[in-house]
Design a protein around this motif. Sequence first.
Motif, PDB file in Angstrom:
ATOM      1  N   ARG A 221       0.827  -1.206   0.000  1.00  0.00           N
ATOM      2  CA  ARG A 221       0.000   0.000   0.000  1.00  0.00           C
ATOM      3  C   ARG A 221       0.863   1.258   0.000  1.00  0.00           C
ATOM      4  O   ARG A 221       0.548   2.239  -0.661  1.00  0.00           O
ATOM      5  CB  ARG A 221      -0.949  -0.020   1.202  1.00  0.00           C
ATOM      6  N   ILE A 247      -6.857   5.200  -1.547  1.00  0.00           N
ATOM      7  CA  ILE A 247      -6.050   3.982  -1.448  1.00  0.00           C
ATOM      8  C   ILE A 247      -6.889   2.761  -1.060  1.00  0.00           C
ATOM      9  O   ILE A 247      -6.354   1.718  -0.698  1.00  0.00           O
ATOM     10  CB  ILE A 247      -4.872   4.164  -0.470  1.00  0.00           C
ATOM     11  N   VAL A 319       0.906   2.636   7.227  1.00  0.00           N
ATOM     12  CA  VAL A 319       0.900   2.971   5.798  1.00  0.00           C
ATOM     13  C   VAL A 319       1.343   4.421   5.615  1.00  0.00           C
ATOM     14  O   VAL A 319       2.167   4.727   4.745  1.00  0.00           O
ATOM     15  CB  VAL A 319      -0.502   2.751   5.186  1.00  0.00           C
TER      16      VAL A 319
END
Length: 497
Positions: A221, A247, A319
């Motif tokens: 990611r 995302i 992330v």
Amino acid sequence: MDNAAYFKSTGKNQLTPITSPWMHRFMEHSELVEKLVEKYGSPINLHHIPSFHKNISRYQEVFQNYGVDGQIYFARKANKSRILVKSAIEYGIGVDTASYREMEQAILLGGTKENVVLTAAIKNEALMKLAIENQIPIIIDNLDELQLANKVAGDLKRTGIIGLRLSGFQVGKRKLYSRFGFDTERDLYNLKVWFSDKTTFKNLRLCGFHFHLDGYSIEERGEAAIQSLDIVGEFRQIGQNIEFLDIGGGILMNYLESKNEWISFQNNLKEAVLGINEPITFNNNGLGFSLNQKAQLQGSLKTYPYYNEVNGAEFLSQVLSYKNIKGSSVAELINRANIQLRIEPGRSLLSQVGLTLGEVAHRKRDAKGNWLVGLEMNMSQLKSSSSDFLLDPFVIFRSESEESEMEELYFTGAYCLEQDVLLKRKLTFPRLPSRGDYIVFVNTAGYMMHFYETEAHLFNLSENLYIDQEVEHFEMENIHNDSNLVLDSGAIDKIES
């Protein structure tokens, strides 16, 4: 039922679920449980909206901590209950819709172009028309969708608001596969040509990019976000006003209290498949493990990874803190690009939000001597893409007993199919449940309770109920029926016209 008591499954292969106080208050209130089943039948799905709000707040806090302009879109496909859509919009987040009816309901429950997005895998003309009429952003997956959206927008004499879905990101020396999206290597040149030319898709306005990755890798990611931001820069250079990067979802959640139980179960499952120990699943189902021709173990566990130390808000945080080879984090690059970061969680927003209640219909022994306890529900009402739902359920006994026989059993459903075994794992309770007792499956709101629910045999669908405020003592008036939610009559008239 004043003497009723509830117990969790125990035994050698426990998988103790994380639970919330509201779940225990509900199970303690056996008279209420009986009234609900009398009124609504079995099974019942109960949702706790304050827990939904808590999950939203945790993600919002992460965005605030990183100084990121972030927005959450609840992935509606994870749960059919309308109250979650209404609550999401009222709480200030958006709704990710994947079909005509999902988007229509979102609009009828107060959704607008500011808080609804369309990401459906298949988009026909009617769906495009509804989105464009309401100026809802459409995430475009391929050239045919681009052309259809442009045509529909032209016919309506409107501008279609779109985002482009990307795929084919490079992570290490590997290209990530997805059946969705424009390939960043093969399709990028054409996309830039088309959107440099103001006439090719003159009825569309590109305002963002999107990706949704399979699996649960933080690294993937992070890399995909960084590569997408490079593409954002390239499109801004050709005059496109790119406002957001989405995302997607796939944010891990944690279901289980104990890492040791999770590891022990998998080891015991492997040994059972190998024949070292007795079966611990129905007909020794390996849940993905099997034996090859040399009687060696092969395969892997085909279930959701139910135990995850990094999950939810912490997963998102990692992330955002992921760094590229130049040393810049995703959050830093997002802020540098002055762009909104969007996420589309489903399961993780529903952590601790729901439970499913089924009534015991009968007990019987099969040809192997196993106790089978039949419930008034079926396998489609507790089913996802996972090979099994690996959480210990609870039993609410209608009356107390001093006897403790510790019976092992399996739960079966109402379909006339051999495969209708609700949980494949062998379970152990203090005694055999009786007809009229209740079984509670906790934390089922995300993808479990009706993602694959059908009306086979013409069975009624389960009733979806909800509690919209924290209460110490549940009463019937605290619990509402999702089907009674009032839709916006003005929005209905607009859609029908």
